[in-house]
Structure formats: C-alpha cells, structure tokens
Design a protein around this motif. Structure first.
Motif, mmCIF file in Angstrom:
data_model
loop_
_atom_site.group_PDB
_atom_site.id
_atom_site.type_symbol
_atom_site.label_atom_id
_atom_site.label_comp_id
_atom_site.label_asym_id
_atom_site.label_seq_id
_atom_site.Cartn_x
_atom_site.Cartn_y
_atom_site.Cartn_z
ATOM 1 N N SER A 1 0.830 -1.222 0.000
ATOM 2 C CA SER A 1 0.000 0.000 0.000
ATOM 3 C C SER A 1 0.853 1.256 0.000
ATOM 4 N N TYR A 2 2.126 1.142 0.374
ATOM 5 C CA TYR A 2 3.059 2.273 0.524
ATOM 6 C C TYR A 2 2.678 3.167 1.712
ATOM 7 N N LEU A 3 1.725 2.718 2.526
ATOM 8 C CA LEU A 3 1.295 3.512 3.690
ATOM 9 C C LEU A 3 1.994 2.993 4.940
ATOM 10 N N LEU A 4 1.944 3.823 5.984
ATOM 11 C CA LEU A 4 2.465 3.407 7.284
ATOM 12 C C LEU A 4 1.955 1.993 7.580
ATOM 13 N N ASP A 5 2.863 1.066 7.928
ATOM 14 C CA ASP A 5 2.468 -0.304 8.223
ATOM 15 C C ASP A 5 1.954 -0.354 9.666
ATOM 16 N N ILE A 6 0.660 -0.563 9.818
ATOM 17 C CA ILE A 6 0.045 -0.471 11.155
ATOM 18 C C ILE A 6 0.606 -1.551 12.099
ATOM 19 N N LYS A 7 0.978 -2.710 11.541
ATOM 20 C CA LYS A 7 1.568 -3.768 12.377
ATOM 21 C C LYS A 7 2.889 -3.276 12.974
ATOM 22 N N LYS A 8 3.640 -2.535 12.189
ATOM 23 C CA LYS A 8 4.941 -2.019 12.668
ATOM 24 C C LYS A 8 4.717 -0.918 13.709
ATOM 25 N N VAL A 9 3.682 -0.131 13.513
ATOM 26 C CA VAL A 9 3.371 0.903 14.505
ATOM 27 C C VAL A 9 3.026 0.210 15.825
ATOM 28 N N ARG A 10 2.232 -0.857 15.732
ATOM 29 C CA ARG A 10 1.865 -1.597 16.948
ATOM 30 C C ARG A 10 3.109 -2.107 17.655
ATOM 31 N N SER A 11 4.025 -2.649 16.863
ATOM 32 C CA SER A 11 5.208 -3.218 17.499
ATOM 33 C C SER A 11 6.070 -2.128 18.160
ATOM 34 N N LEU A 12 6.134 -0.953 17.524
ATOM 35 C CA LEU A 12 6.849 0.181 18.155
ATOM 36 C C LEU A 12 6.237 0.510 19.517
ATOM 37 N N LEU A 13 4.900 0.567 19.525
ATOM 38 C CA LEU A 13 4.195 0.960 20.751
ATOM 39 C C LEU A 13 4.341 -0.107 21.834
ATOM 40 N N GLU A 14 4.277 -1.378 21.384
ATOM 41 C CA GLU A 14 4.353 -2.475 22.366
ATOM 42 C C GLU A 14 5.744 -2.584 22.989
ATOM 43 N N ASN A 15 6.740 -2.134 22.235
ATOM 44 C CA ASN A 15 8.107 -2.277 22.732
ATOM 45 C C ASN A 15 8.631 -1.056 23.471
ATOM 46 N N ALA A 16 7.739 -0.172 23.853
ATOM 47 C CA ALA A 16 8.167 1.015 24.618
ATOM 48 C C ALA A 16 7.222 1.157 25.812
ATOM 49 N N PRO A 17 7.710 1.742 26.907
ATOM 50 C CA PRO A 17 6.796 1.933 28.040
ATOM 51 C C PRO A 17 5.609 2.798 27.617
ATOM 52 N N LYS A 18 4.423 2.503 28.187
ATOM 53 C CA LYS A 18 3.235 3.316 27.846
ATOM 54 C C LYS A 18 3.513 4.771 28.147
ATOM 55 N N GLY A 19 3.061 5.654 27.308
ATOM 56 C CA GLY A 19 3.306 7.088 27.527
ATOM 57 C C GLY A 19 4.510 7.599 26.752
ATOM 58 N N THR A 20 5.241 6.681 26.074
ATOM 59 C CA THR A 20 6.422 7.108 25.311
ATOM 60 C C THR A 20 6.034 8.004 24.135
ATOM 61 N N TYR A 21 4.920 7.670 23.479
ATOM 62 C CA TYR A 21 4.505 8.427 22.289
ATOM 63 C C TYR A 21 3.254 9.250 22.583
ATOM 64 N N SER A 22 3.154 10.410 21.914
ATOM 65 C CA SER A 22 1.935 11.203 22.142
ATOM 66 C C SER A 22 1.003 11.264 20.938
ATOM 67 N N GLY A 23 1.503 10.980 19.759
ATOM 68 C CA GLY A 23 0.608 11.044 18.611
ATOM 69 C C GLY A 23 1.129 10.308 17.400
ATOM 70 N N ILE A 24 0.255 10.208 16.393
ATOM 71 C CA ILE A 24 0.627 9.582 15.112
ATOM 72 C C ILE A 24 0.162 10.508 13.988
ATOM 73 N N ILE A 25 1.005 10.658 12.972
ATOM 74 C CA ILE A 25 0.603 11.413 11.774
ATOM 75 C C ILE A 25 0.647 10.468 10.574
ATOM 76 N N PRO A 26 -0.447 9.752 10.329
ATOM 77 C CA PRO A 26 -0.488 8.895 9.132
ATOM 78 C C PRO A 26 -0.738 9.766 7.903
ATOM 79 N N VAL A 27 -0.303 9.294 6.746
ATOM 80 C CA VAL A 27 -0.468 10.053 5.496
ATOM 81 C C VAL A 27 -1.235 9.184 4.498
ATOM 82 N N ASP A 28 -2.261 9.760 3.894
ATOM 83 C CA ASP A 28 -3.005 9.041 2.840
ATOM 84 C C ASP A 28 -2.188 9.187 1.560
#
Ligand SMILES: Cc1ncc(COP(=O)(O)O)c(C=O)c1O
Length: 398
Positions: free
Chosen positions: A105-132
């Motif tokens: 799809s050439y879009l942000l891979d949501i599975k990879k975003v999940r893995s980033l989030l799962e591998n960091a303590p909660k609260g590490t990230y504040s937002g996501i900017i996906p692009v269509d």
C-alpha cells in the motif's frame, strides 16, 4: 508533444471570474469567502468543521499546536511523505519517529506501529501522523484502536486524498478527513493537488473545542470574544472612563502566541469554484489510473503498480520499475516530466543529524529505489496518456 508534467492545475474561465469578483469587492482577506469555503469543504469531506489556512504546512503546524505537542514528545509518522508531515513535529521541538511502510500500500504499516508501541513503556509516544499517501486512504479505524489503547492523538495528513475513502469493518465508506477516527485532518491546495488555491490549506475536525482553538491560533492567538477576556473592562476603556454596558469596539486580546496563517478571500473564492469540480476530478483520475493499470498489467518491467484500489483518490500513479533512472531520463527527453515521491524523509540530511541512517527503514528505502510517479491530472488527454504509455513500453523494449 507539449510538456507533460506529473501533475497540473486546471483553471477555468469561471474560476478566473470568481477571483476577479472578489478582487473588485471590499474584502481581499478576512471577508465572507473564507467561511463559505470552509462550509463547502466541510460538507464535501463530511465533517463538522473546517479551518482554512495559508498552506498545508501551516495546517500541520497549527494542528500540533492545537493538540499541545510539547518539547521532547515523540510522534510516529511515515518516511514516505513530503517533509512537512514530519517537520511540524520539529516545529514544537518534538521527536520524529519514522516507522516503515507496507510494501503493497506504501502507507504506514500499522503492524509495525503496533510493534513500536508495544516495545516502549506506555506514555512514550503522544501522537501519530499517518499520510493518505498518493491518495490511498489509510485504515484509520484500525489505527484508532491502537491510538485509543496507547492514548495517542491522530493527525491525518490527507493532502493527497480529498475524495478518497476506505471501507470500514461494517462495510461503510469512510472519507479522508471526515473526523470519525482522527482528531484533526489536513489538506493542501498547492497546484499539483486535487483542488488548488495557489497556496492554501485546510484543517478538518469534528471537535468544536479544537475548531475554536484553531481559529484563535490562525490569527495571532487574538480573540474578540468578550466572555473569555482576561483583562478588566476598566483597563479596556483606558483613562477616559468606564462605561459598564459594553466593551469598547476596538478591544481584543492576544492571549496566546499564534500566527498569521490566514488564507485570502480571493484564494477562498478560487477554492469554492474548484470544489465544484472536485468529484469530477477524482473520477477522471480514477479513469486515468484504470488505463495505466491495464496498460502495465502483466508487463515484466513493472514490478508493482498503484493498481485499481477502491476509494483511492489517485493524487499520484506510481509504478515500481527496474532502471528507474534510465526511464526517468528517457521520459524527460520526450518532454514527459515524471517525478519521484518521495526520497525517504529519514535520509534527508536534516533528519540524519538525529541518528537516522540508511538501512533503518528497509522497505521504504527499497521502494524509493524503484518508484516513479507518472503524469496524473484531470486534464491529461487520452493522446497524452497513450504517448506516456508508448514511451515507457519503447524504453523497456529497446
Ligand atoms: C503529504 C503532504 N503533506 C504536507 C504537504 C504540505 O503542503 P503545502 O505545500 O501546502 O504546505 C504536502 C505538499 O506538498 C504534502 O504532499
């Protein structure tokens, strides 16, 4: 053949006349056309509120400000986008975390975003900017599940996709920027985009609170709303005396550091006129993409192509090829100016200073090595498109 660019605006006599009418009126800026354009755009996109701004980059900047992004906070985005999608995070001294794309799809891979989030303590990230990206709508329903789980805001960069949609889990079309899943969405009206105002942008949302904040930040953080004034009426009247009935007409307050990110009224008038042809424009883009798809389907020199995807708004038609440089140069010799979208953001020298390097996001980097965007705009004629297809065929058959 005349020059065939990868993208081009369409300006009709009607567009010109509406601009001329505003130029002859009392308001060049801050007049009635702005609200009219905002209302018409919100209706087209299917959201509650729209705020017109001077360009897409300003829309991104105001969005991160309205969501209170502060220094040091981490935000996830895609490397395959125009730099502005990431730069807005840096405007607030946030940290940009690029996450790799899906190769199909050439879009942000949501599975990879999940893995980033799962591998960091909660609260590490504040937002996501996906692009269509390219006009293909990302599945925001899926992304919203993740965002809620990790308490993240979403700014949808929909610059490429007014009129694009994805199908949600109940089978309904969810249009880009409709505010159902993202807190805010942003659009650009640069001449290569679906509709243009020369320079220009829009922020859409369903949140009244964010809408009001954006209006305020768009004009220097200044308010004329008496209910929220912070200074006293005595102060507002000055030395002369205090009349306890009303605030003086001149009085306004700058309560926060804002910007002048306003669009002019003649640009808004052009936007309204362009919006009348927006659906027609998306439909034409879909026809052009269908023809490219059929022409390249099964050709061995095309490793992958944008394809026929429901809801795709086809800002770009991308093919991945061998010998991209050779093809690019051959097309250029024939007066066809194809383009490459994009050089991965994480490999821009500016981002390399924060530690990003080659090899960090292999799928985006591999995509970059072969991608090329072919001419795609509503006024591209059949003959011009045939010429583009023939030249590509000719190059690979030589
Ligand atoms: C994906 C994306 N985001 C943001 C922008 C910035 O918009 P503008 O050029 O109107 O500032 C663009 C424009 O090229 C874009 O393509």
């Amino acid at each position: 053949m005349d020059l065939i660019p990868y993208g081009k605006q369409q300006i009709t006599d009607e567009d010109i006349q509406t601009v001329v009418n505003v130029l002859k009126s009392n308001f060049l800026t801050q007049g009635p056309k702005i609200f009219e354009f905002e209302e018409a755009f919100a209706k087209y996109i299917g959201c509650n509120y729209a705020v017109a701004v001077s360009n897409g980059t300003a829309a991104l900047h105001l969005s991160v400000l309205a969501l209170d992004l502060i220094s040091g906070e981490k935000v996830i985005t895609t490397p395959i986008t125009f730099a502005a999608s990431a730069n807005c995070i840096k405007y607030s001294n946030g940290e940009v975390v690029f996450s790799d794309i899906d190769p199909n799809s050439y879009l942000l891979d949501i599975k990879k975003v999940r893995s980033l989030l799962e591998n960091a303590p909660k609260g590490t990230y504040s937002g996501i900017i996906p692009v269509d990206f390219a006009g293909r709508a990302i599945n925001l329903e899926e992304l919203k599940v993740l965002a809620d789980e990790y308490n993240l805001w979403i700014i949808e960069d929909a610059c490429h996709a007014p009129g694009g949609y994805f199908i949600d889990s109940t089978g309904k079309k969810q249009y880009c920027g409709n505010g159902k899943f993202a807190d805010l969405a942003i659009f650009s009206f640069h001449p290569v985009k679906h509709i243009t105002t020369g320079e220009g942008g829009m922020i859409t949302t369903n949140s009244k609170e964010l809408y009001e904040r954006l209006l305020f930040l768009r004009t220097h953080g200044i308010t004329r709303k008496t209910q929220i004034f912070k200074n006293s009426q005595e102060f507002a009247f000055g030395e002369i005396g205090f009349n306890d009935n009303e605030w003086p007409g001149w009085y306004m307050e700058m309560q926060e550091l804002g910007y002048n990110y306003r669009l002019t009224d003649f640009q808004a008038a052009l936007g309204i006129s362009q919006l009348n042809r927006a659906i027609e424009g998306v439909n034409k883009r879909r026809l052009i993409s269908k023809k490219y798809f059929e022409a390249f389907n099964g050709k061995t020199y095309v490793k992958r192509q944008s394809g026929e995807i429901e809801g795709h708004a086809y800002h770009l038609y991308i093919i991945e090829v061998e010998n991209r440089l050779g093809l690019y140069n051959y097309l250029k010799q024939n007066n066809i100016h194809a383009q490459v979208h994009y050089i991965p953001c994480h490999l821009m020298p500016y981002y390399q200073q924060f530690g990003w390097k080659k090899g960090d996001l292999p799928i985006a980097e591999k995509y970059y090595n072969g991608c090329i965007s072919l001419p795609m705009y509503p006024t591209l004629t059949n003959d011009e498109q045939n010429f583009v297809i023939d030249k590509i065929e000719e190059f690979y058959n030589a």
